[in-house]
Write a protein that holds these residues in place. Structure first.
Motif, short mmCIF file in Angstrom:
data_model
loop_
_atom_site.label_atom_id
_atom_site.label_comp_id
_atom_site.label_asym_id
_atom_site.label_seq_id
_atom_site.Cartn_x
_atom_site.Cartn_y
_atom_site.Cartn_z
N ILE A 16 0.86 -1.19 0.00
CA ILE A 16 0.00 0.00 0.00
C ILE A 16 0.89 1.23 0.00
N VAL A 46 -8.50 2.29 0.60
CA VAL A 46 -8.48 0.83 0.48
C VAL A 46 -9.17 0.25 1.71
N GLU A 57 -6.43 0.88 -13.47
CA GLU A 57 -5.78 -0.38 -13.13
C GLU A 57 -4.84 -0.79 -14.25
N LYS A 101 -3.34 -0.50 -8.81
CA LYS A 101 -4.61 0.20 -8.83
C LYS A 101 -4.46 1.53 -8.12
N VAL A 139 -6.24 4.52 -6.18
CA VAL A 139 -7.46 4.64 -5.39
C VAL A 139 -7.37 5.82 -4.43
N TYR A 173 -1.48 -0.94 -4.28
CA TYR A 173 -2.49 0.11 -4.26
C TYR A 173 -1.78 1.44 -4.09
N TYR A 174 -2.00 2.35 -5.03
CA TYR A 174 -1.48 3.72 -4.90
C TYR A 174 -2.63 4.58 -4.40
N VAL A 175 -2.58 4.90 -3.10
CA VAL A 175 -3.61 5.75 -2.49
C VAL A 175 -3.17 7.20 -2.66
N LYS A 187 0.19 -7.21 -5.37
CA LYS A 187 -0.89 -6.23 -5.45
C LYS A 187 -0.39 -4.90 -4.90
#
Length: 282
Positions: free
Chosen positions: A39, A104, A94, A99, A101, A77-79, A75
């Protein structure tokens, strides 16, 4: 060297593209772990500061390391955060296991975990963005001054001092803001029946339980790679804070690695990032 397997790694507030970023140290850490989920919890690339044309090789190597995780099927996630808010127009994008976002929500061993950057609680960001940007420039200058001071101080055998951290921790309003920030995040998490709430943004690594009238939640903050050099790791049903400066093996590895100092304008930098991440320019 064998990598540590970690179920989830959360890092935030790296601020690639600024003088204060400890990319060399972050790279050493990332090369020591093998996460199932990574993350990136906001302020990874400091888009506010792109005009400085400051982008050393070590900063690009961090990007390459992350894309290496993507190639392995990790996996990621680029917050989005406030310093990389330009990416918010790509939310939902994506590419393979990457992804982009704004938040998350994970189910970790039956416990709901809510992860977001945290700038939504910053009144300054919401109502006076120009002031926040001005403050970011001043903060980065302070980091640069701090590095010069530490170079001289270490040469005199007196060790390092984080001026920015000392100033932040000595200002009552800053302490109040942090407390309010944590309490607000906790209360919203409790009302939504989350077990964990994870933020970045305030550069204060933390794991603690917070009680409110409607219940209790575990609040976590991944800290930063400017001053604290910290990450959150989830393994075997529990969260722990990783402190790079306490990992003497990784510290030694980071110091031994040599990188070139590369300067480029913002267009060259953008093109290199596009090439590395396979983004298509809109």
């Amino acid at each position: 060297m064998k990598k540590r397997k970690v179920e989830v790694v959360v890092i935030s507030d790296i601020h690639l593209g600024t003088y204060g970023c400890h990319a060399r140290e972050l790279l050493s850490y990332l090369k020591s772990v093998q996460p199932e989920i990574l993350i990136l919890n906001g302020d990874i690339i400091d888009i506010w500061q792109f005009h400085k044309s400051y982008w050393p090789e070590s900063h690009m190597q961090v990007i390459k390391c992350i894309t290496g995780f993507l190639a392995q099927g990790v996996k990621v996630y680029y917050v989005t955060g406030n310093h990389d808010e330009m990416l918010r127009k790509f939310v939902g994008f994506e590419m393979g296991s990457l992804k982009i976002v704004n938040k998350v929500v994970l189910n970790l061993d039956g416990k709901k975990t809510w992860i977001f950057h945290g700038d939504v609680f910053d009144v300054t960001m919401q109502n006076s963005k120009w002031l926040a940007k001005l403050g970011a420039k001043g903060y980065d200058s302070l980091i640069l001054i701090n590095r010069v001071f530490n170079y001289v101080s270490e040469g005199m055998g007196r060790g390092k001092l984080s001026l920015s951290k000392k100033i932040k921790n000595s200002v009552k309003s800053a302490v109040k803001f942090i407390n309010d920030f944590e309490q607000t995040a906790a209360e919203i998490a409790i009302s939504n029946e989350y077990h964990y709430v994870i933020c970045g943004h305030i550069h204060q690594p933390e794991i603690r339980k917070i009680k409110a009238k409607d219940g209790e939640v575990t609040y976590l903050n991944s800290g930063d790679w400017i001053e604290n050099l910290t990450a959150l790791e989830y393994q075997n049903g529990s969260w722990e804070l990783y402190y790079f400066n306490e990992d003497h093996q990784r510290v030694a590895a980071a110091r031994a690695k040599k990188f070139k100092e590369v300067s480029m304008n913002s267009n060259e930098l953008f093109q290199n990032l596009v090439k590395e991440l396979n983004f298509v320019k809109p």
